[in-house]
Motif scaffolding. Structure first.
Motif, mmCIF file in Angstrom:
data_model
loop_
_atom_site.group_PDB
_atom_site.id
_atom_site.type_symbol
_atom_site.label_atom_id
_atom_site.label_comp_id
_atom_site.label_asym_id
_atom_site.label_seq_id
_atom_site.Cartn_x
_atom_site.Cartn_y
_atom_site.Cartn_z
ATOM 1 N N UNK A 16 42.257 -29.872 -7.746
ATOM 2 C CA UNK A 16 42.582 -30.926 -8.719
ATOM 3 C C UNK A 16 41.981 -32.261 -8.290
ATOM 4 N N UNK A 17 42.142 -32.571 -7.000
ATOM 5 C CA UNK A 17 41.634 -33.868 -6.524
ATOM 6 C C UNK A 17 40.114 -33.919 -6.549
ATOM 7 N N UNK A 18 39.479 -32.762 -6.275
ATOM 8 C CA UNK A 18 38.014 -32.743 -6.290
ATOM 9 C C UNK A 18 37.465 -33.021 -7.678
ATOM 10 N N UNK A 19 38.225 -32.671 -8.680
ATOM 11 C CA UNK A 19 37.755 -32.881 -10.058
ATOM 12 C C UNK A 19 38.678 -33.821 -10.810
ATOM 13 N N UNK A 20 39.374 -34.652 -10.071
ATOM 14 C CA UNK A 20 40.404 -35.470 -10.699
ATOM 15 C C UNK A 20 39.803 -36.492 -11.652
ATOM 16 N N UNK A 21 40.343 -36.507 -12.843
ATOM 17 C CA UNK A 21 39.950 -37.497 -13.836
ATOM 18 C C UNK A 21 41.219 -38.157 -14.323
ATOM 19 N N UNK A 80 44.889 -45.963 -12.618
ATOM 20 C CA UNK A 80 44.632 -45.480 -11.268
ATOM 21 C C UNK A 80 43.171 -45.081 -11.154
ATOM 22 N N UNK A 81 42.294 -46.046 -11.025
ATOM 23 C CA UNK A 81 40.875 -45.714 -11.088
ATOM 24 C C UNK A 81 40.444 -44.832 -9.932
ATOM 25 N N UNK A 82 39.851 -43.736 -10.272
ATOM 26 C CA UNK A 82 39.219 -42.871 -9.287
ATOM 27 C C UNK A 82 37.716 -42.971 -9.504
ATOM 28 N N UNK A 83 36.946 -42.633 -8.481
ATOM 29 C CA UNK A 83 35.506 -42.841 -8.615
ATOM 30 C C UNK A 83 34.875 -41.969 -9.693
ATOM 31 N N UNK A 84 33.872 -42.515 -10.316
ATOM 32 C CA UNK A 84 33.124 -41.759 -11.314
ATOM 33 C C UNK A 84 31.870 -41.211 -10.671
#
Lengths: 415, 182
Positions: free
Chosen positions: A51-56, A62-66
């Motif tokens: 989930x975290x590897x493909x987390x969107x 909660x900005x995650x890297x794009x």
């Protein structure tokens, strides 16, 4: 779900983070086989990692890297083209369904990578590892000790980036392009369909690959194109002055000129040392980080008998390394050196770093393995030679070889 | 170009279960890059065999089965790799993973809530570790700490996230009257 034991948590973490050793895997397997709770924890840990590897994130709270911005440049009206799409393109898009982000198909795979980063369009950099699938426009940059081998999809073309190099790949309707902004790139280009060429483009001009092996480097005096075999058309940017360059020749290129000269005899690469390594970890064995000429290896006193020998190149990554090994026993009779490895042994050719005498199980396009093929040399006196090549599979410019002689004894067997 | 209804149907079905299929593969294939490859192969086979899929039946179960065969083929290719579990354990884990059903989607929603509950420092570690291409070593270098410290911290955070997700899912599944305080 109960909190896990510290050991189970550590072992699952090691698997998630791709740093588990064979011993850790074996221990984890024992724990999982014995306990349903442990299996549940393992599965949920791996699911969480996936989930975290493909987390969107659903919101911007909660900005995650794009992914690199470069991927957005290749927007396609994919629904309109659905009938014509390949499943691979579908799959890439399917991996990120919620974002509306544009699809882009990988055009190459990074095989060996050391000290390299991907540079996004906004200038931010991300470390990159072997196995990464390179997208069109992604900029790959190596540091001063770095290097990378790129294998193209659907063709046996390889590009070998040297240290301090910055390059990206692009496909256009009539050409496939390498943009080389800095550094050096060696190319081993497979035959292309009629009318299609690889072009290596620099600020001074471009090299159109008509044949097979070449190296392009950028220096203070412009761009230098060395051709090991085949033919390359080298064109100055401003004047469009063009030189067809055969194997064994080089061209010094500026925006206005393209001057042909014979390639210097000096080899571009060399091997500097051999290292005795533990085959199971590919880590050096103490005292044999540099296998000296005349060294004596006593199998009884080494920490393991599962051995391998690594050739160390300069630069670190070369096109390939060819090993040759011979040995005689105490009576002077030739030793039969047999080991069932994919490329044959001895005299094997190693394409991927690390360059190991007995090889490792990594195959083309796969990430590097954390262990290698074990070899226990029978007692005797050995001569080991290795030669670096600019191209893959022992092709291209031949570098400076290295030879060492060493003896293997087994004091335990004598007692 | 007109849209192909069959292709659209495949897309809809595949998109709906693709994260679950990836999680399934990732649980049984240790390397992220290998898991990506297996997912790619699985998608190709699903598309090639889509004629055999009976509409109205469980696409995800069919997809799990195809993915399982692709995992076995991958394991066969890497038969000499010591970094993999034995066949018996793989079969057992695969069965238990399928039995978890649609927990994956619910976990995704719960994860968003649980990430928000993490202290900023922990969230930042997770963010750095799971950025594309991120590794423990990268995080260690960026934070000036050792890899073992980072590994322990990540294990602690992942366990906290798992327990939080578990709690969130339990709360959601509890009957309404049990959620109300007297």
């Amino acid at each position: 779900m109960k909190p896990p034991s510290a050991e189970l948590s550590e072992l699952c973490g090691a698997v998630c983070d791709e740093v588990a050793t064979p011993e850790q895997i074996a221990r984890l397997e024992d724990l999982l086989a014995a306990s349903a709770e442990a299996r549940q924890f393992y599965l949920r840990t791996m699911q969480l990692s996936a989930l975290l590897e493909r987390y969107e994130p659903a919101s911007e709270a909660l900005p995650f890297p794009s992914p690199p911005i470069a991927t957005r440049r290749f927007a396609l009206p994919w629904m309109a083209l659905a009938a014509g799409f390949t499943v691979l393109a579908v799959l890439y898009f399917a991996g990120r369904p919620s974002t509306g982000r544009a699809p882009a198909s990988a055009i190459a795979t990074l095989l060996d990578v050391h000290g390299a980063q991907l540079i996004a369009a906004d200038g931010t950099s991300t470390p990159v590892r072997g196995g990464h699938r390179l997208l069109p426009g992604e900029i790959l940059a190596t540091d001063r000790r770095g290097g990378a081998v790129i294998r193209l999809q659907n063709e046996e073309t390889h590009f070998i980036l040297g240290a301090d190099t910055r390059a990206s790949l692009a496909f256009e309707p009539s050409a496939k392009i390498v943009h080389l902004a800095a550094g050096q790139i060696s190319c081993d280009v497979a035959p292309q369909k009629t009318g299609t060429h690889w072009r290596i483009v620099t600020a001074a001009g471009e090299a159109t690959v008509l044949g097979t092996q070449l190296a392009v480097s950028i220096g203070t005096e412009g761009t230098r194109v060395g051709v090991a075999s085949g033919r390359v058309r080298v064109t100055a940017r401003d004047t469009r002055e063009s030189v067809e360059t055969p194997g064994g020749y080089s061209v010094q290129l500026t925006p206005k000129t393209a001057v042909l000269s014979k390639l210097p005899l000096a080899a571009p690469t060399r091997l500097v040392s051999f290292t005795l390594v533990n085959a199971d970890s590919i880590k050096p064995i103490g005292g044999f980080e540099q296998l000296a000429d005349g060294a004596v290896l006593d199998l009884a006193t080494l920490p393991t008998r599962r051995l391998n020998i690594r050739a160390n190149g300069e630069p670190l990554i070369v096109g390939s390394v060819r090993f040759e090994l011979s040995g005689v026993d105490a009576a002077g009779s030739r030793l039969e050196l047999v080991l069932s490895v994919p490329n044959g042994f001895p005299n094997s050719i190693e394409i991927f770093y690390p360059y190991l005498l007995a090889g490792d199980p990594s195959s083309s396009g796969q990430p590097l393995s954390a262990y290698s093929n074990p070899w226990t040399p029978p007692p005797g006196r050995y001569t080991l030679s290795a030669t670096p090549y600019a191209g893959v599979k022992g092709s291209g410019a031949r570098g400076i070889p290295l030879t060492v002689r060493f003896e293997v004894v087994d004091s335990a067997a004598r007692d | 170009m007109p849209s192909d209804p069959r292709h659209d149907q495949f897309l809809r079905l595949f998109l709906s279960c693709q994260p679950r299929i990836f999680a399934y593969i990732r649980s049984l294939v240790f390397s992220r890059a290998d898991a990506d490859d297996v997912l790619q192969e699985t998608a190709l086979v699903l598309w090639e065999k889509f004629d055999q899929y009976e509409p109205g039946t469980h696409f995800d179960r069919w997809a799990y089965r195809i993915a399982h065969f692709q995992i076995l083929a991958h394991r066969q290719n890497k038969a000499r790799d010591r970094l993999q579990f034995g066949d018996h354990l793989i079969e057992r884990l695969a069965d238990e993973m399928v039995a978890e059903g649609d927990r994956h989607e619910a976990s995704h929603d719960a994860l968003t809530q649980c990430l928000a509950k993490l202290p900023e420092g922990d969230r930042d570690l997770i963010r750095q570790r799971y950025r594309p291409g991120g590794t423990n070593r990268d995080v260690a270098q960026a934070t000036g700490r050792s890899e073992s410290v980072i590994s322990r911290a990540l294990n602690r955070i992942r366990t906290a996230l798992l327990l939080c997700i578990e709690g969130t899912l339990l709360d959601r599944s509890a009957p309404a009257d049990m959620q109300e305080t007297p």
